[in-house]
Design an enzyme around this catalytic site. Sequence first.
Site, PDB file in Angstrom:
ATOM      1  N   GLY A  85     -26.420-108.512  71.785  1.00  0.00           N
ATOM      2  CA  GLY A  85     -26.114-109.563  70.805  1.00  0.00           C
ATOM      3  C   GLY A  85     -24.781-110.211  71.125  1.00  0.00           C
ATOM      4  N   ARG A 140     -31.185-109.227  75.796  1.00  0.00           N
ATOM      5  CA  ARG A 140     -31.467-107.787  75.725  1.00  0.00           C
ATOM      6  C   ARG A 140     -32.582-107.570  76.741  1.00  0.00           C
ATOM      7  NH1 ARG A 140     -28.784-106.372  70.943  1.00  0.00           N
ATOM      8  NH2 ARG A 140     -28.953-107.854  69.236  1.00  0.00           N
ATOM      9  N   ASP A 183     -23.352-100.851  72.764  1.00  0.00           N
ATOM     10  CA  ASP A 183     -23.781 -99.536  73.266  1.00  0.00           C
ATOM     11  C   ASP A 183     -25.035 -99.591  74.148  1.00  0.00           C
ATOM     12  OD1 ASP A 183     -25.298-100.153  71.067  1.00  0.00           O
ATOM     13  OD2 ASP A 183     -25.205 -98.156  70.166  1.00  0.00           O
ATOM     14  N   THR A 194     -19.116-106.689  70.421  1.00  0.00           N
ATOM     15  CA  THR A 194     -20.183-106.621  69.416  1.00  0.00           C
ATOM     16  C   THR A 194     -19.552-106.806  68.041  1.00  0.00           C
ATOM     17  OG1 THR A 194     -21.706-105.152  68.236  1.00  0.00           O
ATOM     18  CG2 THR A 194     -20.053-104.070  69.562  1.00  0.00           C
ATOM     19  N   ASP A 248     -20.521-105.383  65.492  1.00  0.00           N
ATOM     20  CA  ASP A 248     -20.773-104.181  64.689  1.00  0.00           C
ATOM     21  C   ASP A 248     -19.602-103.181  64.623  1.00  0.00           C
ATOM     22  OD1 ASP A 248     -23.310-105.244  64.404  1.00  0.00           O
ATOM     23  OD2 ASP A 248     -24.206-103.984  65.954  1.00  0.00           O
ATOM     24  N   ASP A 282     -19.118-100.605  66.357  1.00  0.00           N
ATOM     25  CA  ASP A 282     -19.683 -99.253  66.315  1.00  0.00           C
ATOM     26  C   ASP A 282     -19.493 -98.465  67.618  1.00  0.00           C
ATOM     27  OD1 ASP A 282     -21.342-100.888  67.765  1.00  0.00           O
ATOM     28  OD2 ASP A 282     -23.206-100.199  66.869  1.00  0.00           O
ATOM     29  N   ARG A 310     -26.117-103.297  62.173  1.00  0.00           N
ATOM     30  CA  ARG A 310     -27.145-102.380  62.679  1.00  0.00           C
ATOM     31  C   ARG A 310     -27.084-101.078  61.894  1.00  0.00           C
ATOM     32  NH1 ARG A 310     -30.131-103.236  67.182  1.00  0.00           N
ATOM     33  NH2 ARG A 310     -28.659-104.680  68.065  1.00  0.00           N
TER      34      ARG A 310
HETATM   35  O1  F6P Z   1     -25.500-105.837  67.358  1.00  0.00           O
HETATM   36  C1  F6P Z   1     -25.235-107.046  66.748  1.00  0.00           C
HETATM   37  C2  F6P Z   1     -26.306-107.410  65.765  1.00  0.00           C
HETATM   38  O2  F6P Z   1     -25.966-108.664  65.181  1.00  0.00           O
HETATM   39  C3  F6P Z   1     -26.578-106.377  64.663  1.00  0.00           C
HETATM   40  O3  F6P Z   1     -25.610-106.416  63.637  1.00  0.00           O
HETATM   41  C4  F6P Z   1     -27.961-106.752  64.227  1.00  0.00           C
HETATM   42  O4  F6P Z   1     -28.628-105.644  63.695  1.00  0.00           O
HETATM   43  C5  F6P Z   1     -28.601-107.196  65.520  1.00  0.00           C
HETATM   44  O5  F6P Z   1     -27.548-107.548  66.400  1.00  0.00           O
HETATM   45  C6  F6P Z   1     -29.540-108.363  65.398  1.00  0.00           C
HETATM   46  O6  F6P Z   1     -30.136-108.571  66.635  1.00  0.00           O
HETATM   47  P1  F6P Z   1     -30.878-109.925  67.058  1.00  0.00           P
HETATM   48  O7  F6P Z   1     -29.817-110.990  67.220  1.00  0.00           O
HETATM   49  O8  F6P Z   1     -31.532-109.601  68.347  1.00  0.00           O
HETATM   50  O9  F6P Z   1     -31.803-110.267  65.949  1.00  0.00           O
END
Ligand code: F6P
Length: 323
Positions: A11, A72, A103, A126, A128, A130, A172
């Site tokens: 992300g 991803r 991660d 990120t 997050d 985390d 997340r």
């Molecule tokens: O890891 C960053 C994040 O924005 C999380 O907070 C969220 O759960 C996820 O990515 C959303 O992923 P995507 O952009 O693939 O929907």
Amino acid sequence: PSHIAVLTSGGDAPGMNAAIRAVVRSAVYYGKKVSGVYNGYEGLIDGTFEELDSRSVKYILNHGGTFLKSARSQRFRTPEGRKQAHENLVKAGIDALIVIGGDGSFTGAKIFSEEFDFQVIGVPGTIDNDLYGTDFTIGFDTATNTAIECIDKIRDTASSHDRLFLVEVMGRDSGFIALRSAIAAGALEVIMPENSITYDQLYQAIERAGQNKKFSNIIVVAEGNKLGNIFEIADHLKAKFPHLDIKVTILGHLQRGGSPTVFDRVLASKLGVAAVEGLLIGRNKVMAGVMHNQVIYTPFEEAITRRAYINPELIRINKILTI
Ligand code: F6P
């Protein structure tokens, strides 16, 4: 190393551009060649590299997103995908890689580095927050600032109509964004994976607010909380308090965009330089981070598997202030 590649993966996060800029400029500063890889690990497999110079990264410091784009990658999870990526890197004369991501990206980086004995350093990017091995990840500060800007606006209308709003934030499976934005926006409660709050506790908080003549309230809900989906939580609360006007707002990907804050720009600049300097002194399979204002390098293994630390003091403060 003589030629460093840089990519952004997973992300996107505000400040990734500032990190790319710092990597490119410091590589140039130390007399190294540097290439940008488009679309994260997908670009390694497709061979979409481009050599960059210090001018290639002008005017990007202040922009959200990542000009190298991100993905991803499923193919990088396969041995064939990684083999292709390695062949492309070798063909281009690239002998070190900097991965800006979270991660999942570092898990891929670790496997790749071990498989081909390839030098890789990670930069935590990120929203997050985390990752173990850094107090803050690039993008977290901007995302929380965006979240509270939104919550402040929700509060205006919540207050005009005496409503209770449940506001979902990202993160997340961690509650960093939720806890920090709850404190900063003065939310009544926060529901996050780390505090395992029960319905009874929520009911008590809302009843107490009513007794204290607090008629409009915000509850911040982390997307990864263990109590349930935000709409289910809203239904429970509606059933318990039929007289309350309860609304749900999901902030979603708003939190991923926007111009990075000063904090994120400075952090990204520090970590981009630290990643290049780490490569120069032979660091490998580590993530560059900043803890207690000090640059440190944490093995990927630890950064991924150890739980990032939610400061219990913040949880305590939040309890006191929601009286
Ligand atoms: O890891 C960053 C994040 O924005 C999380 O907070 C969220 O759960 C996820 O990515 C959303 O992923 P995507 O952009 O693939 O929907």
